[in-house]
Enzyme design. Structure first.
Site, mmCIF file in Angstrom:
data_model
loop_
_atom_site.group_PDB
_atom_site.id
_atom_site.type_symbol
_atom_site.label_atom_id
_atom_site.label_comp_id
_atom_site.label_asym_id
_atom_site.label_seq_id
_atom_site.Cartn_x
_atom_site.Cartn_y
_atom_site.Cartn_z
ATOM 1 N N GLU A 141 -7.331 -6.306 64.835
ATOM 2 C CA GLU A 141 -6.576 -6.888 63.728
ATOM 3 C C GLU A 141 -5.292 -6.104 63.462
ATOM 4 O OE1 GLU A 141 -7.314 -9.776 63.243
ATOM 5 O OE2 GLU A 141 -8.683 -10.056 61.566
ATOM 6 N N THR A 193 0.143 -14.213 60.256
ATOM 7 C CA THR A 193 -0.465 -13.413 59.196
ATOM 8 C C THR A 193 0.489 -12.343 58.692
ATOM 9 O OG1 THR A 193 -2.655 -13.773 60.159
ATOM 10 C CG2 THR A 193 -2.435 -11.950 58.607
#
Length: 320
Positions: A141, A193
């Site tokens: 991530e 994101t």
């Protein structure tokens, strides 16, 4: 932080495994970076093969231009970290068939990261705990967003719904997976994101924070009590959604129409552009899907929809 090295005998290990790495819904409206939910569909298909040298190889089976440098790949970076804690001359070859489109808001990067570490751990005889796997997978991530967060990773590994009480140190609480149906629409636009994080407000009014805390607590209590009405009342975000929703055409119309159609509630899946809605029956979930389709057909944006359920198992081994 130091961890005990794992000593293994490479000759005794299984050589290859295939897993399904599922999509996830992060935040669950009000729980920014602390709540996540695992889906039964869509999912990536990943094959991981044991190598007899300390290296990571990434192979993409589809048209997505995934980085082949493992340090820059969301599946490769977690495996690099895992190998740092293994005292053996081994590595992994990862073949990824991505059915979760990158930038969809349904946990594409988390699926790659979680799928890789769960598959590798299976080949190693499950020597690492789920918490260890989350710790490794968060490096994926970080590659994707620049930030270590676990709201997609944790449910992908643990299954069901998870609460991340803390990242440093990791403190993950598995919550009961309710018997809800989940309807997701993925407008075919991309919301990165990292970009969606940059537009967030840096300061929050106290009255908004209090309302948000109440909704998070209400949502967790509703899940624990199996109180669908309380879950529905708690699916409200007064901090993140008002800002991020401007990036998603048709969002307000979809949300209003779906709730009028009987959905408990819902909102942005992760950072978007996907939108999810929870329903107590499959019939309602399909009516909600029709509402979503009508909105995007009318405004002329291509889309994909899913009517699915909550995945209680997380990443699943499907063949060895």
């Amino acid at each position: 932080m130091e961890f005990e090295m794992k000593h293994i005998d490479p000759g005794s290990l299984q050589k290859q495994v295939t897993v399904h790495a599922p999509g996830t819904v992060a935040n669950l409206v009000c729980g920014f970076d602390v709540l996540g939910m695992c889906l039964n569909a869509p999912y990536d298909i990943m094959e991981v093969r044991l190598l007899e040298e300390k290296k990571i190889t990434i192979i993409s089976k589809d048209g997505y231009k995934l980085p082949t440098d493992p340090a820059q790949n969301t599946a490769g970076a977690p495996l690099i970290e895992m190998l740092e804690e293994i005292d053996a001359n081994i590595g992994f070859e990862v073949t990824i068939e991505k059915l979760i489109k990158p930038g969809s808001g349904i946990g594409s990067s988390a699926a790659s990261a979680a799928g890789a570490v769960v598959a590798a751990n299976h080949l190693l005889g499950n020597i690492f705990s789920n918490e260890d796997l989350v710790r490794f997978a968060m490096f994926g991530e970080k590659v994707a967003t620049g930030v270590k967060h676990a709201d997609n990773i944790a449910p992908c590994i643990y299954g069901g719904v998870t609460l991340i009480r803390s990242i440093f140190p990791l403190d993950i609480i598995a919550l009961p997976a309710p018997d809800f149906f989940v309807t997701v629409v993925h407008p075919q636009i991309e919301v990165r994101t990292s970009d969606a994080r940059q537009i967030l407000r840096k300061e929050v009014l106290l009255k908004d924070a209090i309302k948000q805390w109440g909704n998070i607590a209400g949502l967790v209590a509703g899940l624990l009590k199996k109180d669908a009405a309380l879950v529905g009342r708690s699916l409200e975000d007064v901090i993140i959604e008002p800002v991020r929703s401007i990036l998603i055409p048709g969002f307000d119309e979809v949300k209003k129409g779906c709730k009028e159609a009987g959905a408990l509630g819902g909102g942005i899946s992760g950072s978007g552009p996907s939108i999810f809605m929870l329903s107590t029956s499959e019939t309602t979930a399909k009516v909600v899907e029709a509402v979503m389709k009508n909105v995007y057909e009318r405004i002329g944006i291509a889309y994909h929809t899913y009517v699915t359920t909550i995945n209680a198992a997380g990443v699943q081994v499907v063949s060895c």
